[in-house]
Structures are given as C-alpha cells and as structure tokens.
Motif scaffolding. Sequence first.
Motif: not given
Length: 380
Positions: A1-2, A7, A82, A86, A89
Amino acid sequence: MSGDAERAARAALTRIAEPGDQMMGRWLERYGPQEVMRALSAGDHPLDGVTRQRWDGLRRRARGARPEADLEGLAQLGGRFLCPGDHEWPGQLDDLGAARPIGLWVRGAPSLRFWALRSVAVVGARACTDYGLHVAAGLGAGLADRGWTVVSGAAYGVDGAAHRGALTVGGATIGVLACGVDVAYPAGHRELIGRLAGQGLLIAELPPRDHPTRSRFVLRNRVIAALTRGTVVVEAELRSGSLSTARRARELGRMVMGVPGPVTSGMSAGVHQLLRMEGELVTEPAEVVELVGAVGELAPERRGPVLPRDVLPPDTVRVLEAMPAHCAVDVGRLADTAGTPPEQALVRLHELRSLGFVERRGEHWRLTPGVTAGHRHSIG
C-alpha cells in the motif's frame, strides 16, 4: 500500500499531467512520484526527454496543485484516491504500461478491484437510435443479472442505457469519467451519475472539479478497455470514439464484440466494419458471457421452432412429403413418388394416420384437412 507522501505526490501529478502521458509514466517508473514532484518544484533541471517549453508548462501546473485539499474534499464526499499497489487497485490496468493511470479518484462503496474482476464494457453511439437504446439496456440488465459488472462512460445514448439496465436489476456498474468524479457531466445525466455514485462506482483519472475535453474522452477509453475482460460495441458510426475503445481492447488482448444493426443504418456502419475485420458478433448477454466467461459458460443454442415433422423417421418423412397437397392418391402411385416399395409405403401411411397427418378414403389416402405445408416441412 502507498504511503501518505506517495499518495499526495500521485494526487498532485493527476492535476499536473494529462491522462495517459507516457513520458510521465516513464518518469514514475524510473524516479517515483515523490522525486518527480521534487524535480517539478525545484525546476532547475528538467527530467530526461522533455523540452524546456513543456517542462515549464508542467511546472506552472505544479504550482497550482493542492493535493491535500483535493484528497480532503473527495473524502468529504465519501470518495478515495487509489494508487498502483493498493489492495483495491485493479491489476489489469498495469497492462497499459507507461500509459497506466497515475492514480484513480473513486466514489462508491464497493471494491473496484473486486468488481472489475468480472466486468464487460458496453459502449456505443451517443446519438443512438431507439434500437441501440433497447439493445444496450438489455445487455446491461442481462449481464448484471448474471453477476457481471457493466462498465461504460456515463455518456448519453448507449452508455447511459447500459448503466440504467444494470441499475434496474440491482446489478454492478462502473462509470469511467473524463472529468472529476464530483462533476456531473453531461449535465443531463446528473441523476444517473448520482445513482452510480450511490449504487455503483464512479472512477476518474482527473482530480476533483476538473472538466472534460475532447482528448480526455479518447484517453478515458483506454481505461475502459483495460479494466474489463471485453468490450461490446452497440451502434457506432465509421468515425466513432467507441471504436477507439474496441481497438485498445484488441491491442490489450481483450475480447472485442459488436452487436449488428440494419445494414441501411449509418449508426451501425462502424460496428459492421468492426465485425468484418476483427470482432465477434453477439446479440444477447449469454453470448457475451460465453466469450468472456469461464470455460463452460455457454450460451444456449438457438434453434427454430420444433415442428411435428421434425420428430418423424426419415422414411416416414419421405412418404409424407410425397403426398399431394389437394387430392387423394393410391398407395402404388404414392410409393412411386416416394421411391419406396408399396408395402413399406403402406406401413408409413398407417404411422402417419395414427399421428394425425393423413386419413384413408377407401383405397386412397390424403392429407388430413388442416395439415399444411408448414406442418409437413421443417423450416431448416
């Protein structure tokens, strides 16, 4: 996850670069979003492969980017942003390579990744005919009723009909916009776009408040093509944006399908050209599912009506077809016409009498009144 910093950088870049900017995509692959933003903020040394004029234009846009405000504003509408990597995604978008979206702005509760796993694009003409509206709505409803997500562009005509068809049966549908997900475009679809946000999903590459342009519609089509397992085109003229979606789908290895229309209709000319060159002809949801679904998801075979004649043995059919339409005949003459021995002809006549096809008058036989050629002959 970013992370939050990545983000925010990607959110900012959606306001700086146009969708599908492959140079930006290559920079992101090489440097990462945070480094790209640092370079645009410093501005002294352009990144590789860009002219000074274009670099300066990107820098001007960068000065106006307010990613925190965009992220917060969308969150207040129940939306989210998104990034690639993610959990939500859709991995199939990565097939676009350097033209992959920088990120996606999303409104709606369902998981985009989950809904996109079994999805089909239904696209077509904005100024479509009543036939196109009817077909698109039927496809939308039928596909959604079979557990497939209907993806389209929320435009007038075929797009709107496909979305409404899916919504009517309480099915899944995704609107891919060429503007911000908080913008009702076209204005006449404000109610539909609201329903998509409430009952389905709205997604866009462009940040909140951004408005569409002609080029953004074309670039939007690549996301529709990549997100789905296949694209169905319902009515399209020879020069149609819907055909660009089909071309991108073909380039990405997705299934390309078209619904035929009247050969006299210019609104179907583009679809017919598509079918001649590369597309699969479909007429109903079951045929679409057969092409994009799992092994064994077959459309039922289409057949004409079963006539009484269809269940008869071939020898009996031969005798029945030899019967004259308007007069009686003796067994010998009938056997000659049917090319069968008289004793065999008599056996077949008794079979046909028991089934109601013929009746006996002394030594002669005739068709039972009301038994027409349509009863005697199969339509093939």
